[in-house]
Scaffold this motif. Structure first.
Motif, PDB file in Angstrom:
ATOM      1  N   PHE A  43      33.100  41.056  14.349  1.00  0.00           N
ATOM      2  CA  PHE A  43      32.796  41.688  13.065  1.00  0.00           C
ATOM      3  C   PHE A  43      31.563  41.042  12.448  1.00  0.00           C
ATOM      4  CE2 PHE A  43      32.942  41.447   8.434  1.00  0.00           C
ATOM      5  CZ  PHE A  43      32.877  42.791   8.116  1.00  0.00           C
ATOM      6  N   TRP A  44      31.572  39.694  12.342  1.00  0.00           N
ATOM      7  CA  TRP A  44      30.445  39.029  11.700  1.00  0.00           C
ATOM      8  C   TRP A  44      29.171  39.124  12.533  1.00  0.00           C
ATOM      9  CZ3 TRP A  44      30.200  38.166   6.871  1.00  0.00           C
ATOM     10  CH2 TRP A  44      31.327  37.794   6.127  1.00  0.00           C
ATOM     11  N   LEU A  45      29.280  38.958  13.844  1.00  0.00           N
ATOM     12  CA  LEU A  45      28.071  38.873  14.665  1.00  0.00           C
ATOM     13  C   LEU A  45      27.527  40.240  15.078  1.00  0.00           C
ATOM     14  CD1 LEU A  45      28.913  35.800  16.936  1.00  0.00           C
ATOM     15  CD2 LEU A  45      27.922  35.872  14.633  1.00  0.00           C
ATOM     16  N   GLU A  46      28.398  41.138  15.462  1.00  0.00           N
ATOM     17  CA  GLU A  46      27.932  42.443  15.932  1.00  0.00           C
ATOM     18  C   GLU A  46      27.853  43.472  14.809  1.00  0.00           C
ATOM     19  OE1 GLU A  46      26.616  43.119  18.703  1.00  0.00           O
ATOM     20  OE2 GLU A  46      27.159  41.395  19.929  1.00  0.00           O
ATOM     21  N   GLU A  47      28.925  43.602  14.044  1.00  0.00           N
ATOM     22  CA  GLU A  47      28.930  44.633  13.001  1.00  0.00           C
ATOM     23  C   GLU A  47      28.028  44.274  11.824  1.00  0.00           C
ATOM     24  OE1 GLU A  47      32.642  46.331  11.766  1.00  0.00           O
ATOM     25  OE2 GLU A  47      33.622  45.818  13.665  1.00  0.00           O
ATOM     26  N   VAL A  48      28.130  43.048  11.345  1.00  0.00           N
ATOM     27  CA  VAL A  48      27.364  42.671  10.156  1.00  0.00           C
ATOM     28  C   VAL A  48      25.956  42.203  10.520  1.00  0.00           C
ATOM     29  CG1 VAL A  48      27.262  41.152   8.150  1.00  0.00           C
ATOM     30  CG2 VAL A  48      29.457  42.096   8.883  1.00  0.00           C
ATOM     31  N   LEU A  49      25.870  41.152  11.359  1.00  0.00           N
ATOM     32  CA  LEU A  49      24.554  40.563  11.629  1.00  0.00           C
ATOM     33  C   LEU A  49      23.666  41.501  12.439  1.00  0.00           C
ATOM     34  CD1 LEU A  49      22.727  38.125  11.317  1.00  0.00           C
ATOM     35  CD2 LEU A  49      23.894  37.053  13.254  1.00  0.00           C
ATOM     36  N   ARG A  50      24.153  41.990  13.561  1.00  0.00           N
ATOM     37  CA  ARG A  50      23.342  42.908  14.385  1.00  0.00           C
ATOM     38  C   ARG A  50      23.287  44.305  13.772  1.00  0.00           C
ATOM     39  NH1 ARG A  50      20.394  39.605  17.608  1.00  0.00           N
ATOM     40  NH2 ARG A  50      21.622  38.481  19.162  1.00  0.00           N
ATOM     41  N   GLY A  51      24.447  44.811  13.336  1.00  0.00           N
ATOM     42  CA  GLY A  51      24.518  46.188  12.875  1.00  0.00           C
ATOM     43  C   GLY A  51      23.952  46.398  11.481  1.00  0.00           C
ATOM     44  N   GLN A  52      24.586  45.799  10.472  1.00  0.00           N
ATOM     45  CA  GLN A  52      24.177  46.032   9.093  1.00  0.00           C
ATOM     46  C   GLN A  52      22.812  45.422   8.773  1.00  0.00           C
ATOM     47  OE1 GLN A  52      27.260  44.995   6.240  1.00  0.00           O
ATOM     48  NE2 GLN A  52      28.870  45.736   7.604  1.00  0.00           N
ATOM     49  N   LEU A  53      22.564  44.223   9.283  1.00  0.00           N
ATOM     50  CA  LEU A  53      21.291  43.563   8.971  1.00  0.00           C
ATOM     51  C   LEU A  53      20.189  43.876   9.978  1.00  0.00           C
ATOM     52  CD1 LEU A  53      22.305  40.016   7.693  1.00  0.00           C
ATOM     53  CD2 LEU A  53      22.043  42.150   6.448  1.00  0.00           C
ATOM     54  N   GLY A  54      20.546  44.392  11.144  1.00  0.00           N
ATOM     55  CA  GLY A  54      19.533  44.700  12.155  1.00  0.00           C
ATOM     56  C   GLY A  54      18.887  43.467  12.749  1.00  0.00           C
ATOM     57  N   PHE A  55      19.627  42.362  12.825  1.00  0.00           N
ATOM     58  CA  PHE A  55      19.071  41.116  13.343  1.00  0.00           C
ATOM     59  C   PHE A  55      18.702  41.251  14.811  1.00  0.00           C
ATOM     60  CE2 PHE A  55      19.981  36.737  15.112  1.00  0.00           C
ATOM     61  CZ  PHE A  55      18.825  36.152  14.617  1.00  0.00           C
ATOM     62  N   GLN A  56      17.463  40.863  15.160  1.00  0.00           N
ATOM     63  CA  GLN A  56      16.954  41.007  16.524  1.00  0.00           C
ATOM     64  C   GLN A  56      16.752  39.663  17.229  1.00  0.00           C
ATOM     65  OE1 GLN A  56      16.388  44.077  18.047  1.00  0.00           O
ATOM     66  NE2 GLN A  56      17.480  44.780  16.224  1.00  0.00           N
ATOM     67  N   GLY A  57      17.117  38.570  16.569  1.00  0.00           N
ATOM     68  CA  GLY A  57      16.878  37.254  17.147  1.00  0.00           C
ATOM     69  C   GLY A  57      18.051  36.737  17.952  1.00  0.00           C
ATOM     70  N   ALA A  58      18.009  35.439  18.256  1.00  0.00           N
ATOM     71  CA  ALA A  58      19.046  34.790  19.046  1.00  0.00           C
ATOM     72  C   ALA A  58      20.163  34.288  18.140  1.00  0.00           C
ATOM     73  CB  ALA A  58      18.456  33.620  19.825  1.00  0.00           C
ATOM     74  N   ILE A  59      21.392  34.360  18.643  1.00  0.00           N
ATOM     75  CA  ILE A  59      22.550  33.786  17.962  1.00  0.00           C
ATOM     76  C   ILE A  59      23.037  32.621  18.809  1.00  0.00           C
ATOM     77  CG2 ILE A  59      24.844  34.176  17.022  1.00  0.00           C
ATOM     78  CD1 ILE A  59      24.212  37.165  16.896  1.00  0.00           C
ATOM     79  N   ILE A  60      23.037  31.424  18.218  1.00  0.00           N
ATOM     80  CA  ILE A  60      23.459  30.207  18.920  1.00  0.00           C
ATOM     81  C   ILE A  60      24.679  29.661  18.207  1.00  0.00           C
ATOM     82  CG2 ILE A  60      22.787  27.913  19.713  1.00  0.00           C
ATOM     83  CD1 ILE A  60      19.878  28.772  19.458  1.00  0.00           C
ATOM     84  N   SER A  61      25.761  29.455  18.937  1.00  0.00           N
ATOM     85  CA  SER A  61      26.978  28.935  18.309  1.00  0.00           C
ATOM     86  C   SER A  61      26.741  27.542  17.753  1.00  0.00           C
ATOM     87  CB  SER A  61      28.123  28.892  19.329  1.00  0.00           C
ATOM     88  OG  SER A  61      28.053  27.723  20.135  1.00  0.00           O
ATOM     89  N   ASP A  62      27.543  27.169  16.762  1.00  0.00           N
ATOM     90  CA  ASP A  62      27.616  25.764  16.387  1.00  0.00           C
ATOM     91  C   ASP A  62      28.378  25.041  17.495  1.00  0.00           C
ATOM     92  OD1 ASP A  62      27.355  23.435  14.929  1.00  0.00           O
ATOM     93  OD2 ASP A  62      28.137  24.279  13.065  1.00  0.00           O
ATOM     94  N   ASP A  63      28.414  23.727  17.427  1.00  0.00           N
ATOM     95  CA  ASP A  63      29.031  22.926  18.487  1.00  0.00           C
ATOM     96  C   ASP A  63      30.480  23.349  18.717  1.00  0.00           C
ATOM     97  OD1 ASP A  63      29.957  20.986  20.213  1.00  0.00           O
ATOM     98  OD2 ASP A  63      29.910  19.375  18.719  1.00  0.00           O
ATOM     99  N   LEU A  64      30.771  23.808  19.918  1.00  0.00           N
ATOM    100  CA  LEU A  64      32.116  24.281  20.239  1.00  0.00           C
ATOM    101  C   LEU A  64      33.086  23.140  20.501  1.00  0.00           C
ATOM    102  CD1 LEU A  64      31.234  27.373  22.456  1.00  0.00           C
ATOM    103  CD2 LEU A  64      31.769  27.286  20.015  1.00  0.00           C
ATOM    104  N   GLY A  65      32.613  21.919  20.457  1.00  0.00           N
ATOM    105  CA  GLY A  65      33.501  20.778  20.536  1.00  0.00           C
ATOM    106  C   GLY A  65      34.058  20.366  19.188  1.00  0.00           C
ATOM    107  N   MET A  66      33.600  20.978  18.097  1.00  0.00           N
ATOM    108  CA  MET A  66      34.046  20.624  16.757  1.00  0.00           C
ATOM    109  C   MET A  66      35.462  21.124  16.508  1.00  0.00           C
ATOM    110  SD  MET A  66      30.403  21.456  14.883  1.00  0.00           S
ATOM    111  CE  MET A  66      31.098  21.694  13.251  1.00  0.00           C
ATOM    112  N   ALA A  67      36.145  20.457  15.585  1.00  0.00           N
ATOM    113  CA  ALA A  67      37.524  20.837  15.277  1.00  0.00           C
ATOM    114  C   ALA A  67      37.610  22.255  14.722  1.00  0.00           C
ATOM    115  CB  ALA A  67      38.121  19.846  14.277  1.00  0.00           C
ATOM    116  N   GLY A  68      36.553  22.705  14.047  1.00  0.00           N
ATOM    117  CA  GLY A  68      36.552  24.052  13.498  1.00  0.00           C
ATOM    118  C   GLY A  68      36.594  25.140  14.548  1.00  0.00           C
ATOM    119  N   ALA A  69      36.360  24.766  15.808  1.00  0.00           N
ATOM    120  CA  ALA A  69      36.396  25.746  16.905  1.00  0.00           C
ATOM    121  C   ALA A  69      37.675  25.655  17.728  1.00  0.00           C
ATOM    122  CB  ALA A  69      35.191  25.538  17.822  1.00  0.00           C
ATOM    123  N   ALA A  70      38.528  24.690  17.427  1.00  0.00           N
ATOM    124  CA  ALA A  70      39.643  24.370  18.320  1.00  0.00           C
ATOM    125  C   ALA A  70      40.712  25.450  18.378  1.00  0.00           C
ATOM    126  CB  ALA A  70      40.267  23.036  17.910  1.00  0.00           C
ATOM    127  N   GLY A  71      40.836  26.259  17.329  1.00  0.00           N
ATOM    128  CA  GLY A  71      41.901  27.252  17.300  1.00  0.00           C
ATOM    129  C   GLY A  71      41.773  28.348  18.326  1.00  0.00           C
TER     130      GLY A  71
END
Length: 341
Positions: free
Chosen positions: A233-261
């Motif tokens: 939703f955030w990356l494809e629908e909002v960022l790419r779709g609604q905003l028309g973003f044409q650049g690169a999307i790089i995740s934050d560190d996937l070793g962080m606790a915020g990604a563990a779920g």
């Protein structure tokens, strides 16, 4: 050979044989550097040269080098103030603050480009709402319009030095108290409230061609059950779709606790890429990379992303040339002067 979608880090100041093999793996497309990899400008330039020789297309080389608390290379580099200083100056003199933001962005980028770094994960586009200590003075300001004005100038300065900017942490990390390095922050605000404030700097910078964005390890509970970096939703629908973003999307560190779920690290990589990230960042687990790559080998790496090609650095001054240039001398003088206040 194509560029892999995984960015990893290194143990020390030189490459060992195991790391050379890891970096040649088809899944790996980039390296992020930390303070433990740095001793001097000459040493880091030699390390980056050795990374570049490993494969074609060559690996992207990145670093977190915002200034203030987050500046990985110190000795031999200009000490950059936190960008909050620019926000404080903006309240008194907006034109001067914008001018100095462009100079600071250029200086940061020029010094990194002179040793071969392609890009820095900067600038922070979050609003400092006085809630998040992990953001705090890394943010330009608490008001969207001030962040937009200063970030536009900073990104322009980076571009003058041949460096692509990476705006972070989409759609805004400044309104949650938890630190995503150690917990999963949850933003309970309704979408309209996020849309009217935190979202605005990303929307405006995308509108002027921002080359890359890093999404937040934050769950926006009223909008989507997944953290933004794992959310279609955030990356494809909002960022790419609604905003028309044409650049690169790089995740934050996937070793962080915020990604563990999301699951184990390989599952986090797959989920981030399937949600819309072009590159997955995994840090601070050097002993686990061989196992991670073995788990990912069952899948063919995604096809090459043209978005990532925009992140290669361009036309650097050489390290010996840079201190002799009047632009660098004037920039250091200007940044050193406002850093005292």
């Amino acid at each position: 050979m194509t560029m892999g979608p995984l960015m990893i880090d290194l143990k020390g100041m030189t490459l060992d044989l195991e790391e050379r093999e890891l970096l040649r793996h088809p899944w790996v497309g980039g390296v992020v550097l930390f303070s433990r990899n740095y001793e001097s400008p000459e040493q880091i330039a030699a390390l980056i040269d050795s990374i570049r020789t490993l494969k074609e297309p060559r690996l992207l080389v990145a670093v977190d080098h915002e200034g203030g608390r987050v500046q990985r290379f110190r000795e031999g580099f200009t000490s950059l103030p936190p960008v909050r200083f620019l926000g404080q100056l903006y309240d008194r003199n907006p034109p001067q603050a914008r001018r100095l933001a462009a100079i600071t962005g250029w200086l940061m980028a020029a010094e990194l480009r002179a040793v071969g770094v392609d890009f820095s994960f900067a600038p922070v586009l979050d609003l400092d709402q006085g809630v998040s200590t992990v953001i705090g003075d890394r943010a330009f300001h608490s008001e969207p319009n001030a962040v937009i004005a200063l970030a536009r100038a900073y990104v322009r300065g980076m571009a003058w030095a041949g460096m692509a900017a990476v705006g972070k942490h989409f759609p805004g990390h400044g309104s949650v108290a938890a630190d995503s390095h150690v917990a999963l922050p949850v933003d309970e605000r309704p979408w309209q409230q996020i849309r009217e404030r935190d979202f605005l700097p990303f929307e405006r910078l995308v509108g002027i061609g921002l080359p890359a964005i890093m999404p937040a390890h934050v769950r926006y509970a009223s909008v989507d059950p997944l953290p933004a970096g794992f959310s279609r939703f955030w990356l494809e629908e909002v960022l790419r779709g609604q905003l028309g973003f044409q650049g690169a999307i790089i995740s934050d560190d996937l070793g962080m606790a915020g990604a563990a779920g999301v699951g184990g690290v390989s599952e986090r990589v797959r989920t981030a890429l399937s949600a819309g990230c072009n590159m997955a960042l995994v840090c601070n687990d050097p002993d686990g990379y061989a196992h991670l790559l073995a788990e990912l080998e069952v899948d063919r790496p995604p096809g090459p992303s043209a978005h990532l090609l925009r992140l290669y650095g361009r036309y650097p001054l050489s390290r010996p040339q840079l201190p002799r240039s009047s632009a660098w001398q004037k920039a250091v003088q200007a940044v050193t002067a406002y850093a005292k206040f």
